[in-house]
Design an enzyme around this catalytic site. Structure first.
Site, PDB file in Angstrom:
ATOM      1  N   HIS A  60       0.838  -1.207   0.000  1.00 38.20           N
ATOM      2  CA  HIS A  60       0.000   0.000   0.000  1.00 38.20           C
ATOM      3  C   HIS A  60       0.876   1.263   0.000  1.00 38.20           C
ATOM      4  CE1 HIS A  60      -3.402  -2.597   0.448  1.00 38.20           C
ATOM      5  NE2 HIS A  60      -3.074  -2.959   1.669  1.00 38.20           N
TER       6      HIS A  60
ATOM      7  N   ASP B 130      -5.025  -8.340  -3.302  1.00 32.92           N
ATOM      8  CA  ASP B 130      -5.324  -8.102  -1.889  1.00 32.92           C
ATOM      9  C   ASP B 130      -6.591  -8.800  -1.426  1.00 32.92           C
ATOM     10  OD1 ASP B 130      -5.416  -7.101   0.674  1.00 32.92           O
ATOM     11  OD2 ASP B 130      -5.264  -5.007   0.114  1.00 32.92           O
TER      12      ASP B 130
END
Length: 449
Positions: free
Chosen positions: A264, A315
């Site tokens: 991220h 993810d």
């Protein structure tokens, strides 16, 4: 050494090569040779690495889209995730992971980095085999044929203040000695398509002393992944308790280098952006999940200008498509800047080719394996695009990748090979029906009241 394919077009870091021959021995590429100039071969590209996956979350995709709070955020989504996570056992995890991995292969992913923290039974007690949940993921990868980098997660505390894990988090937790034993045991199973690295869940979940001790004990060169700076709340807590932002703190207190993948890294200052790029670490950007959770936008243009390494991950698997991850990485930047064609080199050029080169260039260092290029000695993983698809009508080599990424939603991957073995033909995984049947049964049980 046997010729596997004559490629009408074969992707190289410098662009397409026409009439190339692709040869494979022992799961790796041999020297490229001139192919037959018939134009009848395929359009071949390296398989795409998926740098961030929580396989169990595939079972909850679409189940957190009802408002539970007018301020719904990552933190309220996490409550739904905890409820689903509590219901998994090794059998259901294998069934869900196999479905996910088959979908990844059909989409063009050939390697997955599995960020795995669902270690123990739902009450926090270890299974008779402490690696039972890890073994379920390994079995799913071997069943489907995907290349796996398994990243068992160190998860020790519930916040930057060192609070104990909550009842719902206990199945994630390890002490350091138990965690290192797990990693050592799993590394003993490595083979041609399995590597074992390590993930630190986040700075809030791994105290500074434990992070330092783990780094000192782990083998040199092992891939290291960490969630970082995903949420504004995380940044604020880190500032309050460590007097530094998460990426700022990590760069100052850990030997961050090319072994590291920062997942991220959404909320960065200009100094942090430049610091990650200088370190050689890879950033794993997960655009569809970051959008779904309302995380924010990664500073892509500044990071590209700094020469940073990056890749993509699916993810939480609200989407299982490298096309959608790469497309929305670019589209997010366009919405933010109100300009077009953001992901290009200093001299301009193709957005699609820039987006493709990023994940391929970082593949080896982030996965600890050798995918990422159709080149001698590297892993023989490749995808073949469906050149007969209407989206490619009239295509020229210079616009093939742009059309693949930006010309609609019809799947355009025809075949997929991993370690030289074909696992997808005519767009379908070789065992799609059997895997889907087990997945349906598992999810029906997981979601039963």
């Amino acid at each position: 050494m046997d010729a596997i394919h004559d490629a009408a077009l074969l992707w190289t870091p410098d662009g397409w090569q026409a009439d190339a021959g692709l040869a494979v021995a022992d799961g790796r590429f041999g020297p490229l040779r001139r192919g037959e100039p018939t134009g009848s071969g395929g359009w071949l590209l390296p398989g795409i690495p998926n740098l961030h996956s929580h396989a169990f979350q595939r079972a909850m995709a679409g189940l957190a889209e009802r408002q539970t709070d007018v301020r719904d955020s990552f933190w309220t989504w996490r409550e739904t995730m905890y409820r689903i996570a509590a219901r998994f056992d090794p059998d259901s995890l294998q069934a869900v992971a196999a479905q996910l991995y088959a979908e990844m292969l059909e989409a063009g992913y050939t390697t997955v980095c599995e960020f795995h923290y669902l270690h123990h039974a739902s009450d926090g007690r270890p299974y008779a085999d402490p690696a039972a949940m890890s073994q379920a993921l390994i079995a799913a990868a071997r069943e489907t044929g995907i290349r796996l980098t398994l990243l068992p997660v160190l998860y020790m505390t519930g916040g930057f203040d060192g609070r104990p894990l909550s009842e719902r988090q206990r199945r994630f937790g390890h002490d350091l000695d138990g965690f290192l034993r797990l990693v050592q045991d799993l590394r003993g199973q490595e083979d041609a398509t399995l590597r074992v690295g390590v993930a630190f869940h986040s700075l809030r979940a791994v105290p500074p002393q434990a992070l330092a001790a783990a780094l000192a004990a782990l083998p040199a060169g092992i891939p290291l992944h960490i969630h970082i700076a995903e949420q504004i709340g995380e940044v604020q807590d880190c500032l309050a308790l460590r007097d530094a932002r998460p990426v700022e703190w990590l760069l100052a207190n850990a030997p961050v280098d090319a072994r590291w993948t920062l997942v991220h890294a959404t909320h960065l200052t200009a100094e942090e952006t430049a610091g990650i790029a200088r370190s050689g670490a890879t950033v794993a950007i997960c655009p569809t999940t970051e959008a779904n959770l309302g995380d924010g936008l990664f500073p892509l243009r500044d990071y590209l200008d700094a020469g940073g390494a990056w890749g993509i991950g699916s993810d939480s698997h609200v989407s299982v498509s490298p096309v959608e991850e790469l497309r929305w990485l670019e589209y997010g930047q366009r919405l933010h800047t109100r300009h077009r064609n953001i992901a290009v080199g200093a001299a301009g050029g193709s957005v699609g080719q820039t987006l493709l080169r990023g994940p391929l260039a970082s593949a080896t260092q982030a996965t600890g394996q050798a995918p990422g290029a159709l080149a001698p000695g590297l892993a023989a993983d490749w995808i073949e695009l469906d050149r007969q698809a209407p989206a490619f009508a009239g295509a020229r080599p210079e616009d093939v990748v742009d059309r693949w990424l930006f010309a609609g939603n019809r799947p355009l991957v025809r075949e997929v090979h991993v370690a030289g073995r074909r696992v997808v033909a005519e767009g379908r995984h070789r065992d799609a029906e059997a895997i889907a049947s087990r997945y349906r049964e598992a999810v029906q049980t997981l979601l039963a009241d």
